[in-house]
Write a protein that holds these residues in place. Structure first.
Motif, PDB file in Angstrom:
ATOM      1  N   ALA A  73       5.718  -8.470 -21.329  1.00 45.97           N
ATOM      2  CA  ALA A  73       5.857  -9.596 -20.394  1.00 45.97           C
ATOM      3  C   ALA A  73       4.904  -9.495 -19.210  1.00 45.97           C
ATOM      4  O   ALA A  73       4.808 -10.427 -18.421  1.00 45.97           O
ATOM      5  CB  ALA A  73       7.295  -9.674 -19.894  1.00 45.97           C
ATOM      6  N   ARG A  74       4.186  -8.358 -19.086  1.00 45.34           N
ATOM      7  CA  ARG A  74       3.332  -8.164 -17.928  1.00 45.34           C
ATOM      8  C   ARG A  74       1.877  -8.051 -18.365  1.00 45.34           C
ATOM      9  O   ARG A  74       1.556  -7.467 -19.403  1.00 45.34           O
ATOM     10  CB  ARG A  74       3.742  -6.906 -17.161  1.00 45.34           C
ATOM     11  N   THR A  75       1.000  -8.596 -17.569  1.00 44.10           N
ATOM     12  CA  THR A  75      -0.432  -8.522 -17.846  1.00 44.10           C
ATOM     13  C   THR A  75      -1.158  -8.199 -16.551  1.00 44.10           C
ATOM     14  O   THR A  75      -0.577  -8.200 -15.469  1.00 44.10           O
ATOM     15  CB  THR A  75      -0.965  -9.858 -18.400  1.00 44.10           C
ATOM     16  N   GLY A  76      -2.445  -7.938 -16.678  1.00 37.89           N
ATOM     17  CA  GLY A  76      -3.249  -7.651 -15.499  1.00 37.89           C
ATOM     18  C   GLY A  76      -3.102  -6.215 -15.041  1.00 37.89           C
ATOM     19  O   GLY A  76      -2.636  -5.342 -15.779  1.00 37.89           O
ATOM     20  N   ARG A  77      -3.471  -5.983 -13.802  1.00 40.68           N
ATOM     21  CA  ARG A  77      -3.409  -4.647 -13.231  1.00 40.68           C
ATOM     22  C   ARG A  77      -2.476  -4.641 -12.031  1.00 40.68           C
ATOM     23  O   ARG A  77      -2.551  -5.517 -11.176  1.00 40.68           O
ATOM     24  CB  ARG A  77      -4.814  -4.176 -12.848  1.00 40.68           C
ATOM     25  N   VAL A  78      -1.627  -3.652 -11.990  1.00 41.55           N
ATOM     26  CA  VAL A  78      -0.601  -3.575 -10.952  1.00 41.55           C
ATOM     27  C   VAL A  78      -0.921  -2.416 -10.015  1.00 41.55           C
ATOM     28  O   VAL A  78      -1.607  -1.466 -10.395  1.00 41.55           O
ATOM     29  CB  VAL A  78       0.799  -3.393 -11.573  1.00 41.55           C
ATOM     30  N   PRO A  79      -0.449  -2.476  -8.769  1.00 49.16           N
ATOM     31  CA  PRO A  79      -0.785  -1.444  -7.785  1.00 49.16           C
ATOM     32  C   PRO A  79      -0.196  -0.090  -8.138  1.00 49.16           C
ATOM     33  O   PRO A  79       0.920   0.019  -8.639  1.00 49.16           O
ATOM     34  CB  PRO A  79      -0.206  -1.988  -6.477  1.00 49.16           C
ATOM     35  N   SER A  80      -0.975   0.949  -7.859  1.00 45.46           N
ATOM     36  CA  SER A  80      -0.525   2.318  -8.055  1.00 45.46           C
ATOM     37  C   SER A  80       0.142   2.825  -6.778  1.00 45.46           C
ATOM     38  O   SER A  80       0.189   2.120  -5.766  1.00 45.46           O
ATOM     39  CB  SER A  80      -1.718   3.209  -8.392  1.00 45.46           C
ATOM     40  N   GLU A  81       0.612   4.070  -6.810  1.00 41.79           N
ATOM     41  CA  GLU A  81       1.181   4.669  -5.599  1.00 41.79           C
ATOM     42  C   GLU A  81       0.109   4.833  -4.528  1.00 41.79           C
ATOM     43  O   GLU A  81       0.393   4.711  -3.331  1.00 41.79           O
ATOM     44  CB  GLU A  81       1.814   6.017  -5.941  1.00 41.79           C
ATOM     45  N   ILE A  82      -1.111   5.100  -4.952  1.00 42.55           N
ATOM     46  CA  ILE A  82      -2.210   5.189  -3.989  1.00 42.55           C
ATOM     47  C   ILE A  82      -2.416   3.842  -3.321  1.00 42.55           C
ATOM     48  O   ILE A  82      -2.601   3.755  -2.098  1.00 42.55           O
ATOM     49  CB  ILE A  82      -3.502   5.658  -4.692  1.00 42.55           C
ATOM     50  N   ALA A  83      -2.368   2.767  -4.110  1.00 45.41           N
ATOM     51  CA  ALA A  83      -2.532   1.425  -3.547  1.00 45.41           C
ATOM     52  C   ALA A  83      -1.431   1.105  -2.553  1.00 45.41           C
ATOM     53  O   ALA A  83      -1.695   0.521  -1.492  1.00 45.41           O
ATOM     54  CB  ALA A  83      -2.543   0.392  -4.670  1.00 45.41           C
ATOM     55  N   ASP A  84      -0.202   1.488  -2.867  1.00 42.14           N
ATOM     56  CA  ASP A  84       0.912   1.230  -1.946  1.00 42.14           C
ATOM     57  C   ASP A  84       0.665   1.900  -0.599  1.00 42.14           C
ATOM     58  O   ASP A  84       0.944   1.321   0.458  1.00 42.14           O
ATOM     59  CB  ASP A  84       2.219   1.741  -2.546  1.00 42.14           C
ATOM     60  N   LEU A  85       0.131   3.110  -0.624  1.00 39.37           N
ATOM     61  CA  LEU A  85      -0.158   3.832   0.621  1.00 39.37           C
ATOM     62  C   LEU A  85      -1.283   3.163   1.397  1.00 39.37           C
ATOM     63  O   LEU A  85      -1.209   2.998   2.617  1.00 39.37           O
ATOM     64  CB  LEU A  85      -0.526   5.282   0.315  1.00 39.37           C
ATOM     65  N   VAL A  86      -2.346   2.787   0.687  1.00 37.16           N
ATOM     66  CA  VAL A  86      -3.482   2.149   1.355  1.00 37.16           C
ATOM     67  C   VAL A  86      -3.061   0.808   1.952  1.00 37.16           C
ATOM     68  O   VAL A  86      -3.418   0.477   3.087  1.00 37.16           O
ATOM     69  CB  VAL A  86      -4.655   1.963   0.368  1.00 37.16           C
ATOM     70  N   ILE A  87      -2.287   0.031   1.212  1.00 36.18           N
ATOM     71  CA  ILE A  87      -1.805  -1.257   1.722  1.00 36.18           C
ATOM     72  C   ILE A  87      -0.985  -1.063   2.994  1.00 36.18           C
ATOM     73  O   ILE A  87      -1.089  -1.834   3.954  1.00 36.18           O
ATOM     74  CB  ILE A  87      -0.973  -1.980   0.643  1.00 36.18           C
ATOM     75  N   ALA A  88      -0.180  -0.009   3.021  1.00 36.49           N
ATOM     76  CA  ALA A  88       0.702   0.229   4.159  1.00 36.49           C
ATOM     77  C   ALA A  88      -0.031   0.794   5.374  1.00 36.49           C
ATOM     78  O   ALA A  88       0.324   0.482   6.517  1.00 36.49           O
ATOM     79  CB  ALA A  88       1.834   1.174   3.755  1.00 36.49           C
ATOM     80  N   HIS A  89      -1.065   1.593   5.154  1.00 37.23           N
ATOM     81  CA  HIS A  89      -1.678   2.324   6.265  1.00 37.23           C
ATOM     82  C   HIS A  89      -3.132   1.936   6.552  1.00 37.23           C
ATOM     83  O   HIS A  89      -3.607   2.148   7.667  1.00 37.23           O
ATOM     84  CB  HIS A  89      -1.612   3.830   5.988  1.00 37.23           C
ATOM     85  N   ASP A  90      -3.846   1.398   5.554  1.00 39.96           N
ATOM     86  CA  ASP A  90      -5.251   1.053   5.761  1.00 39.96           C
ATOM     87  C   ASP A  90      -5.625  -0.125   4.860  1.00 39.96           C
ATOM     88  O   ASP A  90      -6.483   0.000   3.983  1.00 39.96           O
ATOM     89  CB  ASP A  90      -6.141   2.267   5.460  1.00 39.96           C
ATOM     90  N   PRO A  91      -4.973  -1.282   5.050  1.00 37.23           N
ATOM     91  CA  PRO A  91      -5.142  -2.401   4.114  1.00 37.23           C
ATOM     92  C   PRO A  91      -6.567  -2.944   4.033  1.00 37.23           C
ATOM     93  O   PRO A  91      -6.922  -3.573   3.038  1.00 37.23           O
ATOM     94  CB  PRO A  91      -4.174  -3.452   4.655  1.00 37.23           C
ATOM     95  N   TYR A  92      -7.388  -2.705   5.066  1.00 35.51           N
ATOM     96  CA  TYR A  92      -8.764  -3.188   5.033  1.00 35.51           C
ATOM     97  C   TYR A  92      -9.758  -2.084   4.659  1.00 35.51           C
ATOM     98  O   TYR A  92     -10.965  -2.287   4.738  1.00 35.51           O
ATOM     99  CB  TYR A  92      -9.130  -3.798   6.389  1.00 35.51           C
ATOM    100  N   CYS A  93      -9.215  -0.940   4.270  1.00 36.16           N
ATOM    101  CA  CYS A  93     -10.049   0.190   3.818  1.00 36.16           C
ATOM    102  C   CYS A  93     -11.121   0.539   4.840  1.00 36.16           C
ATOM    103  O   CYS A  93     -12.304   0.679   4.504  1.00 36.16           O
ATOM    104  CB  CYS A  93     -10.680  -0.123   2.460  1.00 36.16           C
ATOM    105  N   GLU A  94     -10.709   0.686   6.082  1.00 32.04           N
ATOM    106  CA  GLU A  94     -11.638   0.965   7.166  1.00 32.04           C
ATOM    107  C   GLU A  94     -11.755   2.456   7.483  1.00 32.04           C
ATOM    108  O   GLU A  94     -12.737   2.879   8.096  1.00 32.04           O
ATOM    109  CB  GLU A  94     -11.200   0.222   8.428  1.00 32.04           C
ATOM    110  N   LEU A  95     -10.781   3.251   7.099  1.00 36.14           N
ATOM    111  CA  LEU A  95     -10.798   4.674   7.428  1.00 36.14           C
ATOM    112  C   LEU A  95     -11.680   5.444   6.444  1.00 36.14           C
ATOM    113  O   LEU A  95     -11.540   5.278   5.226  1.00 36.14           O
ATOM    114  CB  LEU A  95      -9.383   5.244   7.389  1.00 36.14           C
ATOM    115  N   PRO A  96     -12.571   6.292   6.946  1.00 36.71           N
ATOM    116  CA  PRO A  96     -13.426   7.080   6.044  1.00 36.71           C
ATOM    117  C   PRO A  96     -12.613   7.914   5.059  1.00 36.71           C
ATOM    118  O   PRO A  96     -13.000   8.070   3.898  1.00 36.71           O
ATOM    119  CB  PRO A  96     -14.225   7.968   7.001  1.00 36.71           C
ATOM    120  N   GLY A  97     -11.478   8.456   5.527  1.00 38.29           N
ATOM    121  CA  GLY A  97     -10.665   9.280   4.643  1.00 38.29           C
ATOM    122  C   GLY A  97     -10.178   8.540   3.417  1.00 38.29           C
ATOM    123  O   GLY A  97     -10.043   9.127   2.330  1.00 38.29           O
TER     124      GLY A  97
END
Length: 299
Positions: A73-97
């Motif tokens: 029932a699902r297609t495409g690509r879904v967020p990983s645990e890494i994505a959840d962290l980035v969305i929560a803490h650096d959603p614009y991917c601005e931090l070098p780390g």
């Protein structure tokens, strides 16, 4: 020596290195829709052409931010645990780390040009033709489906375009619309006059958490509780290979990581005159969480 053939994947990037602003768009879309579908409609919404949105789908998965959806029932690509962290803490991917961690995920993705270059290709100074030939020879002996010359040329071109920067402070050309954030890591220098490339030996700005994440991955791969500095500097999937760090740079990072008050369970031991790093084996996302928490605690 392991002589088994590996399953390799080629292309996917459609010749585009990941560009500034792409990953935040993909993350936002996954957060909004629950999954990312590289369709023409999504491309129009994001201001990307059909080939670019296809490339974005590739980069989301290659950097560990997304995984293929499971279930009929699902297609495409879904967020990983890494994505959840980035969305929560650096959603614009601005931090070098953030980019150091994304590089770690990319460079340890087995069966790809990225894993081969950072873990198996040993030349420090090289030209484009030598890099292509090295990749071709490797896939001919180790891949179930060797790369064609045309695909090897495209993959190497994408890798060098993504990572190779001019020496000095002007790492990224602001006039280059195809510039890639990975260039800011400074791992590969491009010497335009002689048309050669050079790996760094001392990565600048590498967070201790990313170094420890890579060391943890190496410990898991080797099955060792403690890894020597020489192994950290030379073995596949170790920080020396993945982050283009020489033995002196690895030694310095081990010292910093072991002396920092916020690193728990990290111990440096000396046995028979050789130093060993002992760190808790944890997934990449756990180390990434530590990185974000440290920054936020110090803000």
């Amino acid at each position: 020596m392991d002589t088994s053939l590996m399953r390799f994947s080629y292309g996917g990037h459609v010749t585009f290195p990941v560009r500034y602003g792409w990953l935040p768009k993909g993350l936002s879309r996954m957060r909004q829709d629950g999954a990312f579908h590289p369709s023409t409609d999504v491309g129009d919404d994001l201001g990307l052409g059909s080939k670019m949105v296809e490339s974005l789908g590739f980069w989301l998965k290659a950097t560990g931010l997304a995984r293929d959806a499971e279930g009929e029932a699902r297609t495409g690509r879904v967020p990983s645990e890494i994505a959840d962290l980035v969305i929560a803490h650096d959603p614009y991917c601005e931090l070098p780390g953030t980019w150091w961690f994304l590089h770690l995920a990319l460079a340890t993705r087995e069966g790809t040009i990225w894993s081969w270059f950072f873990n198996d290709y040993s030349e420090r100074i090289f030209d484009r033709a030598a890099c292509v030939e090295g990749f071709l020879q490797f896939t001919r002996t180790r891949a179930m489906r060797p790369a064609s010359e045309a695909m090897a040329i495209k993959d190497v071109a994408c890798l060098l375009s993504a990572y190779a920067a001019r020496p000095g402070v002007d790492v990224v050309d602001p006039d280059d619309v195809g510039a890639c954030p990975f260039r800011e890591l400074g791992l590969i220098m491009r010497h335009e006059l002689v048309r050669r490339y050079e790996r760094t030996r001392t990565p600048v700005g590498l967070p201790a958490e990313a170094f420890l994440a890579c060391s943890s991955l190496l410990a898991k791969e080797t099955g060792k509780d403690a890894v020597s500095l020489r192994e950290l500097a030379t073995l596949r999937f170790g920080p020396g290979r993945v982050f283009c760090a020489g033995l002196d740079a690895v030694d310095e990072m081990v010292g910093k990581a072991s002396s920092a008050m916020w690193t728990k369970g990290v111990v440096v031991e000396t046995l028979a005159g050789e130093r060993y790093l002992r760190a808790t084996i944890r997934p990449i996302e756990h180390w990434l969480r530590d990185y974000y928490f440290r920054l936020e605690a110090g803000a």
